[in-house]
Design a protein around this motif. Structure first.
Motif, PDB file in Angstrom:
ATOM      1  N   TYR A  38      -6.256   6.537   1.393  1.00  0.00           N
ATOM      2  CA  TYR A  38      -6.572   5.285   0.708  1.00  0.00           C
ATOM      3  C   TYR A  38      -7.470   4.403   1.577  1.00  0.00           C
ATOM      4  O   TYR A  38      -8.473   3.870   1.121  1.00  0.00           O
ATOM      5  CB  TYR A  38      -5.301   4.516   0.343  1.00  0.00           C
ATOM      6  CG  TYR A  38      -5.552   3.074   0.011  1.00  0.00           C
ATOM      7  CD1 TYR A  38      -6.134   2.714  -1.201  1.00  0.00           C
ATOM      8  CD2 TYR A  38      -5.241   2.055   0.921  1.00  0.00           C
ATOM      9  CE1 TYR A  38      -6.405   1.392  -1.500  1.00  0.00           C
ATOM     10  CE2 TYR A  38      -5.496   0.733   0.628  1.00  0.00           C
ATOM     11  CZ  TYR A  38      -6.078   0.404  -0.585  1.00  0.00           C
ATOM     12  OH  TYR A  38      -6.349  -0.903  -0.872  1.00  0.00           O
ATOM     13  N   TYR A  39      -7.112   4.252   2.861  1.00  0.00           N
ATOM     14  CA  TYR A  39      -7.905   3.400   3.743  1.00  0.00           C
ATOM     15  C   TYR A  39      -9.295   3.999   3.995  1.00  0.00           C
ATOM     16  O   TYR A  39     -10.274   3.273   4.114  1.00  0.00           O
ATOM     17  CB  TYR A  39      -7.166   3.165   5.063  1.00  0.00           C
ATOM     18  CG  TYR A  39      -6.022   2.199   4.902  1.00  0.00           C
ATOM     19  CD1 TYR A  39      -6.259   0.866   4.571  1.00  0.00           C
ATOM     20  CD2 TYR A  39      -4.704   2.608   5.055  1.00  0.00           C
ATOM     21  CE1 TYR A  39      -5.222  -0.029   4.409  1.00  0.00           C
ATOM     22  CE2 TYR A  39      -3.656   1.731   4.888  1.00  0.00           C
ATOM     23  CZ  TYR A  39      -3.922   0.405   4.568  1.00  0.00           C
ATOM     24  OH  TYR A  39      -2.885  -0.473   4.401  1.00  0.00           O
ATOM     25  N   ARG A  40      -9.380   5.325   4.061  1.00  0.00           N
ATOM     26  CA  ARG A  40     -10.671   5.980   4.222  1.00  0.00           C
ATOM     27  C   ARG A  40     -11.534   5.723   2.970  1.00  0.00           C
ATOM     28  O   ARG A  40     -12.724   5.437   3.061  1.00  0.00           O
ATOM     29  CB  ARG A  40     -10.465   7.477   4.436  1.00  0.00           C
ATOM     30  CG  ARG A  40     -11.689   8.201   4.916  1.00  0.00           C
ATOM     31  CD  ARG A  40     -11.415   9.654   5.216  1.00  0.00           C
ATOM     32  NE  ARG A  40     -10.212  10.096   4.535  1.00  0.00           N
ATOM     33  CZ  ARG A  40      -9.304  10.933   5.029  1.00  0.00           C
ATOM     34  NH1 ARG A  40      -9.491  11.462   6.201  1.00  0.00           N
ATOM     35  NH2 ARG A  40      -8.231  11.272   4.354  1.00  0.00           N
ATOM     36  N   TRP A  41     -10.927   5.791   1.794  1.00  0.00           N
ATOM     37  CA  TRP A  41     -11.639   5.526   0.545  1.00  0.00           C
ATOM     38  C   TRP A  41     -12.133   4.076   0.500  1.00  0.00           C
ATOM     39  O   TRP A  41     -13.231   3.789   0.048  1.00  0.00           O
ATOM     40  CB  TRP A  41     -10.710   5.816  -0.631  1.00  0.00           C
ATOM     41  CG  TRP A  41     -11.248   5.350  -1.945  1.00  0.00           C
ATOM     42  CD1 TRP A  41     -12.178   5.964  -2.719  1.00  0.00           C
ATOM     43  CD2 TRP A  41     -10.890   4.149  -2.635  1.00  0.00           C
ATOM     44  NE1 TRP A  41     -12.427   5.223  -3.856  1.00  0.00           N
ATOM     45  CE2 TRP A  41     -11.636   4.094  -3.822  1.00  0.00           C
ATOM     46  CE3 TRP A  41     -10.005   3.104  -2.353  1.00  0.00           C
ATOM     47  CZ2 TRP A  41     -11.535   3.050  -4.723  1.00  0.00           C
ATOM     48  CZ3 TRP A  41      -9.895   2.067  -3.255  1.00  0.00           C
ATOM     49  CH2 TRP A  41     -10.661   2.048  -4.427  1.00  0.00           C
ATOM     50  N   ARG A  42     -11.311   3.161   0.985  1.00  0.00           N
ATOM     51  CA  ARG A  42     -11.668   1.749   0.953  1.00  0.00           C
ATOM     52  C   ARG A  42     -12.841   1.431   1.873  1.00  0.00           C
ATOM     53  O   ARG A  42     -13.653   0.561   1.565  1.00  0.00           O
ATOM     54  CB  ARG A  42     -10.453   0.924   1.352  1.00  0.00           C
ATOM     55  CG  ARG A  42     -10.511  -0.488   0.831  1.00  0.00           C
ATOM     56  CD  ARG A  42      -9.229  -1.189   1.022  1.00  0.00           C
ATOM     57  NE  ARG A  42      -9.167  -1.706   2.383  1.00  0.00           N
ATOM     58  CZ  ARG A  42      -8.203  -2.475   2.839  1.00  0.00           C
ATOM     59  NH1 ARG A  42      -7.191  -2.787   2.052  1.00  0.00           N
ATOM     60  NH2 ARG A  42      -8.210  -2.920   4.055  1.00  0.00           N
ATOM     61  N   ARG A  43     -12.940   2.148   3.000  1.00  0.00           N
ATOM     62  CA  ARG A  43     -14.029   1.920   3.951  1.00  0.00           C
ATOM     63  C   ARG A  43     -15.319   2.644   3.567  1.00  0.00           C
ATOM     64  O   ARG A  43     -16.372   2.363   4.116  1.00  0.00           O
ATOM     65  CB  ARG A  43     -13.616   2.403   5.342  1.00  0.00           C
ATOM     66  CG  ARG A  43     -12.744   1.455   6.099  1.00  0.00           C
ATOM     67  CD  ARG A  43     -12.652   1.870   7.550  1.00  0.00           C
ATOM     68  NE  ARG A  43     -12.413   3.299   7.745  1.00  0.00           N
ATOM     69  CZ  ARG A  43     -11.209   3.854   7.864  1.00  0.00           C
ATOM     70  NH1 ARG A  43     -10.142   3.111   7.807  1.00  0.00           N
ATOM     71  NH2 ARG A  43     -11.092   5.152   8.052  1.00  0.00           N
ATOM     72  N   ARG A  44     -15.248   3.589   2.657  1.00  0.00           N
ATOM     73  CA  ARG A  44     -16.391   4.423   2.321  1.00  0.00           C
ATOM     74  C   ARG A  44     -17.520   3.598   1.701  1.00  0.00           C
ATOM     75  O   ARG A  44     -17.284   2.685   0.918  1.00  0.00           O
ATOM     76  CB  ARG A  44     -15.930   5.504   1.339  1.00  0.00           C
ATOM     77  CG  ARG A  44     -16.962   6.541   1.037  1.00  0.00           C
ATOM     78  CD  ARG A  44     -16.418   7.621   0.163  1.00  0.00           C
ATOM     79  NE  ARG A  44     -15.995   7.054  -1.122  1.00  0.00           N
ATOM     80  CZ  ARG A  44     -15.252   7.674  -1.998  1.00  0.00           C
ATOM     81  NH1 ARG A  44     -14.796   8.874  -1.741  1.00  0.00           N
ATOM     82  NH2 ARG A  44     -14.932   7.095  -3.130  1.00  0.00           N
ATOM     83  N   THR A  45     -18.746   3.961   2.036  1.00  0.00           N
ATOM     84  CA  THR A  45     -19.903   3.269   1.454  1.00  0.00           C
ATOM     85  C   THR A  45     -20.147   3.819   0.047  1.00  0.00           C
ATOM     86  O   THR A  45     -19.836   4.977  -0.231  1.00  0.00           O
ATOM     87  CB  THR A  45     -21.167   3.490   2.309  1.00  0.00           C
ATOM     88  OG1 THR A  45     -21.422   4.885   2.404  1.00  0.00           O
ATOM     89  CG2 THR A  45     -21.003   2.901   3.687  1.00  0.00           C
TER      90      THR A  45
ATOM     91  N   VAL B  11       0.843  -1.192   0.000  1.00  0.00           N
ATOM     92  CA  VAL B  11       0.000   0.000   0.000  1.00  0.00           C
ATOM     93  C   VAL B  11       0.879   1.242   0.000  1.00  0.00           C
ATOM     94  O   VAL B  11       0.607   2.214  -0.708  1.00  0.00           O
ATOM     95  CB  VAL B  11      -0.949  -0.013   1.220  1.00  0.00           C
ATOM     96  CG1 VAL B  11      -1.698   1.300   1.350  1.00  0.00           C
ATOM     97  CG2 VAL B  11      -1.934  -1.166   1.110  1.00  0.00           C
TER      98      VAL B  11
ATOM     99  N   THR C 212       0.550   4.072  -2.905  1.00  0.00           N
ATOM    100  CA  THR C 212       0.065   5.412  -2.551  1.00  0.00           C
ATOM    101  C   THR C 212       1.119   6.472  -2.829  1.00  0.00           C
ATOM    102  O   THR C 212       0.791   7.583  -3.243  1.00  0.00           O
ATOM    103  CB  THR C 212      -0.378   5.476  -1.077  1.00  0.00           C
ATOM    104  OG1 THR C 212       0.690   5.026  -0.242  1.00  0.00           O
ATOM    105  CG2 THR C 212      -1.621   4.662  -0.851  1.00  0.00           C
TER     106      THR C 212
ATOM    107  N   GLU D 187      -1.707   7.370   2.689  1.00  0.00           N
ATOM    108  CA  GLU D 187      -2.184   6.030   3.053  1.00  0.00           C
ATOM    109  C   GLU D 187      -3.504   6.112   3.791  1.00  0.00           C
ATOM    110  O   GLU D 187      -4.399   5.307   3.567  1.00  0.00           O
ATOM    111  CB  GLU D 187      -1.154   5.321   3.937  1.00  0.00           C
ATOM    112  CG  GLU D 187       0.077   4.878   3.197  1.00  0.00           C
ATOM    113  CD  GLU D 187       1.033   4.146   4.121  1.00  0.00           C
ATOM    114  OE1 GLU D 187       0.579   3.165   4.777  1.00  0.00           O
ATOM    115  OE2 GLU D 187       2.193   4.538   4.187  1.00  0.00           O
ATOM    116  N   SER D 188      -3.636   7.106   4.668  1.00  0.00           N
ATOM    117  CA  SER D 188      -4.890   7.245   5.417  1.00  0.00           C
ATOM    118  C   SER D 188      -6.048   7.558   4.467  1.00  0.00           C
ATOM    119  O   SER D 188      -7.168   7.091   4.666  1.00  0.00           O
ATOM    120  CB  SER D 188      -4.763   8.337   6.473  1.00  0.00           C
ATOM    121  OG  SER D 188      -4.515   9.588   5.860  1.00  0.00           O
TER     122      SER D 188
END
Length: 147
Positions: free
Chosen positions: A23-30, A9, A13, A20-21
């Motif tokens: 990216y992880y926020r995007w991955r968790r987004r509905t 990752v 990124t 990186e944060s």
């Protein structure tokens, strides 16, 4: 996906110049409402297509969605979702005989258009005088009497 291809990752990124944060926020987004509606429409389109024995194309499916399911959607959107799902309707009638029971006449298959919106009912009912304030006339009642 990145781990399956052997990329970390952090390296990806950095290559894309994102945090990186983030990216992880995007991955968790509905998913957004549009994507959710399109996924629901795709499932509905595929079920209608299957129920028709893979005969219905975009026009008939669009008609079914509007008339029988009450879903407002453009025919182009139905075409796009069918293309993305990899489904097509049958074309032509060559080599096949007509069915014994063709169903209801074409005029009976058409759905009634939605009711028109009512006009804004704030038209004055006549001249305003100091002792008579303006009152709105009922919608669609025509011009006030005496005109």
């Amino acid at each position: 996906m990145m781990a399956q291809e052997g990329h970390s990752v952090r390296s990806v990124t950095a290559l894309l110049n994102v945090s990186e944060s983030g990216y992880y926020r995007w991955r968790r987004r509905t998913p957004c409402d549009r994507l959710l509606r399109r996924a629901w429409l795709s499932e509905l389109i595929v079920s209608i297509h299957r129920a028709s024995n893979a005969a219905y194309g975009s026009r008939r499916i669009h008609h079914e969605l509007q008339c029988f399911y009450g879903v407002t959607v453009s025919r182009k959107t139905v075409e796009l979702l069918m293309r993305q799902a990899g489904i097509t309707g049958r074309t032509g009638r060559s080599g096949r005989s007509r069915p014994a029971d063709p169903g209801p006449p074409r005029s009976a298959r058409r759905c009634t258009p939605p009711a028109p919106r009512t006009p804004y009912a704030s038209r004055p009912s006549g001249p305003r005088t100091p002792d008579k304030p303006r009152t709105p006339s009922p919608a669609g009642s025509g011009p006030p009497p005496g005109r």
